[in-house]
Write a protein that holds these residues in place. Sequence first.
Motif, short mmCIF file in Angstrom:
data_model
loop_
_atom_site.label_atom_id
_atom_site.label_comp_id
_atom_site.label_asym_id
_atom_site.label_seq_id
_atom_site.Cartn_x
_atom_site.Cartn_y
_atom_site.Cartn_z
N ALA A 157 -29.22 -16.65 -37.84
CA ALA A 157 -29.20 -16.21 -36.43
C ALA A 157 -28.07 -15.20 -36.29
O ALA A 157 -27.02 -15.33 -36.93
N ALA A 158 -28.27 -14.19 -35.44
CA ALA A 158 -27.31 -13.09 -35.38
C ALA A 158 -27.11 -12.59 -33.96
O ALA A 158 -27.95 -12.77 -33.08
N ARG A 159 -25.95 -11.98 -33.76
CA ARG A 159 -25.67 -11.18 -32.56
C ARG A 159 -25.52 -9.74 -33.04
O ARG A 159 -24.69 -9.46 -33.90
N VAL A 160 -26.31 -8.86 -32.49
CA VAL A 160 -26.36 -7.47 -32.97
C VAL A 160 -25.85 -6.53 -31.88
O VAL A 160 -26.34 -6.55 -30.75
N SER A 161 -24.87 -5.72 -32.24
CA SER A 161 -24.39 -4.67 -31.33
C SER A 161 -24.87 -3.32 -31.85
O SER A 161 -25.21 -3.17 -33.03
N PHE A 162 -24.87 -2.32 -30.95
CA PHE A 162 -25.49 -1.03 -31.25
C PHE A 162 -24.56 0.13 -30.86
O PHE A 162 -23.74 0.00 -29.96
N ALA A 163 -24.74 1.23 -31.56
CA ALA A 163 -24.05 2.48 -31.23
C ALA A 163 -24.88 3.64 -31.75
O ALA A 163 -25.69 3.47 -32.68
N ASN A 164 -24.70 4.82 -31.16
CA ASN A 164 -25.40 6.00 -31.67
C ASN A 164 -24.58 7.23 -31.35
O ASN A 164 -23.76 7.24 -30.41
N ASP A 165 -24.79 8.27 -32.14
CA ASP A 165 -24.07 9.53 -31.92
C ASP A 165 -25.03 10.68 -31.60
O ASP A 165 -24.70 11.85 -31.83
N VAL A 166 -26.22 10.34 -31.09
CA VAL A 166 -27.21 11.37 -30.78
C VAL A 166 -27.38 11.56 -29.27
O VAL A 166 -28.22 12.35 -28.83
N GLY A 167 -26.60 10.82 -28.46
CA GLY A 167 -26.70 10.96 -27.02
C GLY A 167 -27.76 10.10 -26.37
O GLY A 167 -28.06 10.28 -25.19
N ALA A 168 -28.33 9.15 -27.14
CA ALA A 168 -29.35 8.27 -26.57
C ALA A 168 -28.70 7.24 -25.66
O ALA A 168 -27.50 6.98 -25.72
N TRP A 169 -29.51 6.63 -24.81
CA TRP A 169 -29.00 5.65 -23.86
C TRP A 169 -28.33 4.50 -24.58
O TRP A 169 -28.78 4.07 -25.66
N PRO A 170 -27.25 3.95 -24.03
CA PRO A 170 -26.58 2.80 -24.68
C PRO A 170 -27.47 1.55 -24.63
O PRO A 170 -28.33 1.41 -23.76
N ARG A 171 -27.24 0.66 -25.58
CA ARG A 171 -27.99 -0.60 -25.68
C ARG A 171 -27.02 -1.76 -25.79
O ARG A 171 -26.12 -1.74 -26.64
N LYS A 172 -27.18 -2.74 -24.93
CA LYS A 172 -26.28 -3.89 -24.94
C LYS A 172 -26.53 -4.77 -26.17
O LYS A 172 -27.61 -4.75 -26.74
N PRO A 173 -25.51 -5.55 -26.60
CA PRO A 173 -25.72 -6.47 -27.73
C PRO A 173 -26.86 -7.44 -27.45
O PRO A 173 -27.05 -7.89 -26.32
N GLU A 174 -27.61 -7.77 -28.49
CA GLU A 174 -28.77 -8.64 -28.36
C GLU A 174 -28.81 -9.67 -29.48
O GLU A 174 -28.16 -9.51 -30.51
N LYS A 175 -29.60 -10.72 -29.27
CA LYS A 175 -29.74 -11.78 -30.26
C LYS A 175 -30.83 -11.43 -31.28
O LYS A 175 -31.79 -10.74 -30.97
N GLY A 176 -30.65 -11.94 -32.48
CA GLY A 176 -31.65 -11.77 -33.52
C GLY A 176 -31.78 -13.03 -34.35
O GLY A 176 -30.89 -13.89 -34.34
N TYR A 177 -32.88 -13.15 -35.02
CA TYR A 177 -33.09 -14.31 -35.90
C TYR A 177 -33.95 -13.89 -37.08
O TYR A 177 -34.63 -12.85 -37.04
N GLY A 178 -33.93 -14.68 -38.14
CA GLY A 178 -34.71 -14.35 -39.33
C GLY A 178 -34.31 -15.23 -40.49
O GLY A 178 -34.00 -16.41 -40.33
#
Length: 230
Positions: A157-178
Amino acid sequence: MAGALATTIRCESAARRLAVALAFALAALLAPTTAHAQIAGWSLRLGGIGSNYEKHGGISYGFQASHLDWGSGVGPQGAVELHLDRRLGIELSAAQLDLDAHYRVTQQYAISLHPLILGEQVVHEADGKYTLKPLAAALLFHLFPDRKVDVYFGPQAARVSFANDVGAWPRKPEKGYGGKLGVELRFGDGPWAADVEIGRLEIQHVSTDHDLYGNLGLSTASVLLVFRSR
């Protein structure tokens, strides 16, 4: 709206069940370990992770539209596993996966009013990286802990945070599983080993109005150098 709410409830329910299962398993494993005051050791894994990923997303709002394309990527990975006994362990891992990204914003404009003919122009375009940073916990089962070649697997199970350098909209951290599956090859009788690992991580996204993003399903492969305490 009702469909998005139902999807959100199902995703949260699945993540909650996985978290509860991991908690119960950890409690059950720690009880006898604590009673005997013994830990079978620990392992440190360091290396790289990669994914051969491809996805195309887009959203239109009024006369504008945004398009985001994801591609393959690589990055660093590290993990520490606490061996509760010979065959069972709890692992904490962190990684940074830099996916190739192409982001484009287009806008429609009137070429002619009688008849109405619309043209399209690009108002923003960039190539760069879309970064995922999963922080995960996994329950690992080892099949051959005393052999030169060991095989392990388990849920994560994971908590995933996001970032980008292309100017796309920000995305809040989300849960993941696998889950993950690994093969570890020890070097002689020493503490060092090589590890090849494959994994799957499903990241569930809660969509909103004018949302560029969706769910991400990543298949990953890792090559790691391992140091075992025992």
